[in-house]
Structure formats: structure tokens, C-alpha cells
Design a protein around this motif. Structure first.
Motif, mmCIF file in Angstrom:
data_model
loop_
_atom_site.group_PDB
_atom_site.id
_atom_site.type_symbol
_atom_site.label_atom_id
_atom_site.label_comp_id
_atom_site.label_asym_id
_atom_site.label_seq_id
_atom_site.Cartn_x
_atom_site.Cartn_y
_atom_site.Cartn_z
ATOM 1 N N UNK A 1 0.831 -1.198 0.000
ATOM 2 C CA UNK A 1 0.000 0.000 0.000
ATOM 3 C C UNK A 1 0.866 1.248 0.000
ATOM 4 N N UNK A 2 1.761 1.357 0.979
ATOM 5 C CA UNK A 2 2.487 2.605 1.183
ATOM 6 C C UNK A 2 3.495 2.895 0.079
ATOM 7 N N UNK A 3 4.079 1.846 -0.523
ATOM 8 C CA UNK A 3 5.051 2.003 -1.605
ATOM 9 C C UNK A 3 4.562 1.243 -2.835
ATOM 10 N N UNK A 4 3.291 1.474 -3.152
ATOM 11 C CA UNK A 4 2.635 0.709 -4.207
ATOM 12 C C UNK A 4 3.309 0.869 -5.558
ATOM 13 N N UNK A 5 3.824 2.057 -5.859
ATOM 14 C CA UNK A 5 4.426 2.258 -7.184
ATOM 15 C C UNK A 5 5.628 1.335 -7.367
ATOM 16 N N UNK A 6 6.473 1.236 -6.336
ATOM 17 C CA UNK A 6 7.653 0.395 -6.454
ATOM 18 C C UNK A 6 7.260 -1.075 -6.574
ATOM 19 N N UNK A 7 6.303 -1.502 -5.767
ATOM 20 C CA UNK A 7 5.858 -2.890 -5.827
ATOM 21 C C UNK A 7 5.240 -3.212 -7.185
ATOM 22 N N UNK A 8 4.311 -2.388 -7.625
ATOM 23 C CA UNK A 8 3.557 -2.718 -8.836
ATOM 24 C C UNK A 8 4.383 -2.548 -10.102
ATOM 25 N N UNK A 9 5.362 -1.646 -10.088
ATOM 26 C CA UNK A 9 6.258 -1.530 -11.235
ATOM 27 C C UNK A 9 7.067 -2.811 -11.407
ATOM 28 N N UNK A 10 7.571 -3.345 -10.294
ATOM 29 C CA UNK A 10 8.325 -4.601 -10.359
ATOM 30 C C UNK A 10 7.432 -5.758 -10.789
ATOM 31 N N UNK A 11 6.188 -5.768 -10.309
ATOM 32 C CA UNK A 11 5.255 -6.833 -10.716
ATOM 33 C C UNK A 11 4.985 -6.758 -12.212
ATOM 34 N N UNK A 12 4.823 -5.545 -12.737
ATOM 35 C CA UNK A 12 4.561 -5.393 -14.175
ATOM 36 C C UNK A 12 5.717 -5.929 -15.001
ATOM 37 N N UNK A 13 6.948 -5.620 -14.600
ATOM 38 C CA UNK A 13 8.104 -6.124 -15.336
ATOM 39 C C UNK A 13 8.163 -7.652 -15.257
ATOM 40 N N UNK A 14 7.933 -8.169 -14.072
ATOM 41 C CA UNK A 14 7.966 -9.618 -13.877
ATOM 42 C C UNK A 14 6.904 -10.295 -14.732
ATOM 43 N N UNK A 15 5.685 -9.757 -14.728
ATOM 44 C CA UNK A 15 4.604 -10.346 -15.514
ATOM 45 C C UNK A 15 4.911 -10.287 -17.005
#
Length: 411
Positions: A357-371
Motif C-alpha cells: 500500500x504505502x510504496x505501491x508504485x515500487x511494488x507494482x512496477x516490479x510486478x509489471x516487469x515480472x509479468x
């Protein structure tokens, strides 16, 4: 989230103490008024502080969340996160009915998100905003939490959570799937890998584990062995929430109104300053969700371990480790990375347990690259959706590279 449940209970007891002290001051003022009725008024006037102090303490116990939220949260443009999507109900083989929300292209590959214990699917608000233009994002409330209905027999286990997840994976067929789990959601994903190895590398092409553990969560908190030694006490106390649910619920609501729950979530769950809406969402969820359901889930976690099974989970895995996580220390994620053959770490230095939640951009950017990396070439390309350019890591971001392994990796 088990340690956060303990923080919540301590906060609730402190909040009740404030309410009781306030009531005691007011009661003593009334008693003194009767006792000093025949004495000069000045003597009684000197005791008026009891009335004022009692009134202020009671006001704080009932309205404290308003100033606490203003002090502990920062402004944000995410007020919509508190509104739930309509969703649909999906029945599982064990009789639970899951509230499922789907956003994104219906023909795109699928990301299935599993939230932490005591929360609900609304915590994936940022993930839906960032990822649903390129994938179908599926979020759901775990059985008995949020809008989902509990199991008919009220028995909870990680195996059942994994079976529920399999229901949603089957619904996504023939599209490929990446599973994303936070906290108990990550434990659920690991249990899924153990129970359904035939899906790995075929329909399920990757997993993302966020701030999670591989064993009893009491063993991997910042309190370490001290909390582990208290498990013989914690278990019976946790079981009491089941028969005493009405009392536990009243305590939780009083703690929420006083702002004590917000304090517990802020300093126990976040490593940075959350938005007001994020803090309110988490505090509201752990208060609304039934204490008996949360207790059963906490007990199930205490009897869970997949450490020995990790080497057999041969699937690309992204493992997030929060540098400021008090609930699940980074060493737990490091153990997962060492034991899972195709796991890679993402260190997020300032993330607390609620890092997604608090650092969602960092988490979701990495998830997008991984996906982008693990979905099959025949699936809808993330780079072709709405004319997007392929993602290029920015300076200082984690660079992720996953070599192809015949028979395991897609493409």
C-alpha cells in the motif's frame, strides 16, 4: 498480520483503560458533590478538574480517530479506495462464497491478488489502477472477510485457502496466470504451489510473494524468540475470541473510534507515512471483520510450514522484502529466495508490512516487469495495450532478469 492482531488487541485494552479512567473521574466528581454538599462551594469548585478530565478522556475514547487520522496520515488522491467494486460471488468446494472483483481486458493474461489476513480486496486499489490496463486484475476477499461468506463448518486452514485460489485459477483457464500474495496471501500462494504442482509452469507461470513467510508467523516477527516463547499463552487467548466474539467486537470498535487501532496499524504496519485513506482502510477492515474468523485464521497460521517444500516449487518467483517490516522480518523472505530454485528478491528498504500500500508504485512496477517476462508470447502483449512502450527500469530500481528454463518457463 498476526502480530498486527496482537497490536490491535493491546491498543483496544489501552483504549478501554482510557474510557474507564474517564468514567472514574466523572463518577468521583459526582460522589464528591454529594459528600461536600454542606461545605463551601469553593471546596467543590476545586474538584472540577475531575469533571473536565473525565469528559476529555471519554471524548478521546469515542472521537479520537479524527485527530489521530489527521496527525498520522498524509493527504492523498486515493479517497476512492474506500469504495468497493460490485463484484460477483463465487462458491468454493468447501462452501465458502468469495466476493470477487475483476478489472482490465477480458482477453488479457490474469493477475490474481490475495490480500493479508484481517484485510479485504480493497487494499489492492493501487494495483488495479496501475496494472488493469495491461492485464485482467482479479482480487477477492478471503473466506469470511470483507464481503465473502465463511466456510459452512467454520474450519479454517491454509490448505482451504489454497483450494479457494485454485477455484479462481480454474476460472481463468485457458489464460495464463500470475499469483500475487501479501502476508497470509503469500502463504496461501506457497500452499497452492505445494498442493497443485501440476499447474506450475503451465497455467500458473509465476508467483509474487510480498512481505510473507515460510513458517509459523510468530517465528519470523521482529520480536523473534520472545514472542515464540509466548505461543502457549497466545493460542488459548486467541481461541477466546471465538466464544467471546461479541465482547471482542465491541472492544475493537471502541478502539477504532478512539484512534487506538489507527495508532497500532500506523506504527506496527507501515514503515513510511501512509495516506489518510490507506490508514483508515486498514483500521476499518481489521475492525469490521469478525473477531472469530480472524482468530481461526491466526490459529491456522500457527500450525503452518512449507519450508521443506520450497525446493520443489520450481516456478519463477518474485519475493519482496520490507526493510522496515516488523511483522515479517526480511530474513523470512531471504529463506524463501534461497530455497526456491527460481526465486529473486526485491528489497524495498523503507517498506513496512503494508508495503504494497504505502510504496505501491515500487511494488507494482516490479510486478509489471515480472509479468511481462513470464507470460507466454501468445498472450496479449502488455506492450501493445494502448500503444505502451516496453518498460525500461529507471536508475536505482531493481533490475530483474529471469533466464529461460526448459519445461518451466513459458515461451
Amino acid at each position: 498480520m498476526m502480530l498486527l492482531s496482537l497490536y490491535q488487541r493491546v491498543a483496544a485494552l489501552l483504549s478501554l483503560a482510557i474510557l474507564a479512567i474517564g468514567a472514574g473521574f466523572i463518577w468521583s466528581w459526582f460522589r464528591l458533590r454529594d459528600i461536600l454538599a454542606d461545605y463551601p462551594d469553593q471546596l467543590m469548585d476545586s474538584q472540577d478538574w475531575r469533571l473536565w478530565a473525565g469528559g476529555l478522556l471519554i471524548a478521546w475514547a469515542l472521537l479520537g480517530r479524527i485527530p489521530v487520522s489527521l496527525l498520522l496520515g498524509e493527504p492523498g488522491d486515493d479517497g476512492d479506495r474506500l469504495r468497493r467494486l460490485p463484484g460477483e460471488m463465487v462458491e468454493t468446494q468447501d462452501g465458502a462464497r468469495l466476493h470477487v472483483e475483476r478489472t482490465g481486458p477480458v482477453d488479457a493474461p490474469v493477475l490474481i491478488f490475495v490480500h493479508g489476513w484481517g484485510l479485504e480486496a480493497g487494499v489492492w486499489w493501487e494495483a488495479r489502477q496501475m496494472l488493469s490496463d495491461r492485464y485482467q486484475v482479479v482480487t477477492y476477499d478471503l473466506a469470511g472477510l470483507g464481503k465473502s461468506k465463511p466456510y459452512r463448518d467454520r474450519r479454517y486452514s491454509l490448505d482451504r485457502f489454497a483450494d479457494d485460489l485454485m477455484t479462481l485459477v480454474s476460472e481463468a483457464c485457458p489464460r495464463k496466470v500470475v499469483l500475487v500474495g501479501h502476508s497470509i496471501g503469500g502463504m496461501t500462494v506457497q500452499t497452492f504451489c505445494r498442493r497443485y504442482p501440476e499447474t506450475l509452469g503451465r497455467q500458473v507461470v509465476g508467483v509474487v510473494l510480498e512481505n510473507t513467510t515460510h513458517t509459523d508467523p510468530l517465528l519470523t516477527t521482529a520480536l523473534g524468540e520472545g514472542l515464540q516463547s509466548l505461543e502457549p499463552i497466545i493460542k488459548p487467548l486467541t481461541k477466546l475470541d471465538i466464544p467471546l466474539q461479541p465482547l471482542a467486537w465491541l472492544m475493537n470498535w471502541q478502539s477504532y473510534l478512539s484512534g487506538a487501532t489507527h495508532l497500532a496499524m500506523r506504527f506496527g504496519g507501515f514503515g513510511t507515512t501512509p495516506t489518510k485513506a490507506q490508514l483508515e482502510q486498514v483500521a476499518r477492515a481489521v475492525t469490521r471483520n469478525a473477531p472469530a474468523v480472524q482468530a481461526r485464521g491466526n490459529l491456522a497460521m500457527m500450525d503452518w510450514d512449507v519450508t521443506a517444500d520450497l525446493p520443489e516449487m520450481r516456478i519463477p518467483a518474485l519475493v519482496f522484502l520490507g526493510g522496515a517490516d516488523l511483522v515479517t522480518v526480511a530474513q523470512a523472505g531471504e529463506t524463501i529466495v534461497r530455497r526456491m530454485p527460481q526465486a529473486r528478491p526485491v528489497h524495498v528498504r523503507d517498506a513496512g508490512h503494508l508495503g504494497p500500500l504505502e510504496l505501491a508504485h515500487e511494488y507494482n512496477t516490479a510486478i509489471a516487469r515480472f509479468a511481462d517476462e513470464v507470460f507466454t508470447r501468445g498472450a496479449r502483449s502488455a506492450d501493445s495495450v494502448q500503444g505502451r512502450e516496453p518498460y525500461k527500469p529507471q536508475a536505482g530500481e531493481n533490475a530483474l532478469s529471469f533466464p529461460a528454463v526448459p519445461g518451466t518457463w513459458p515461451g
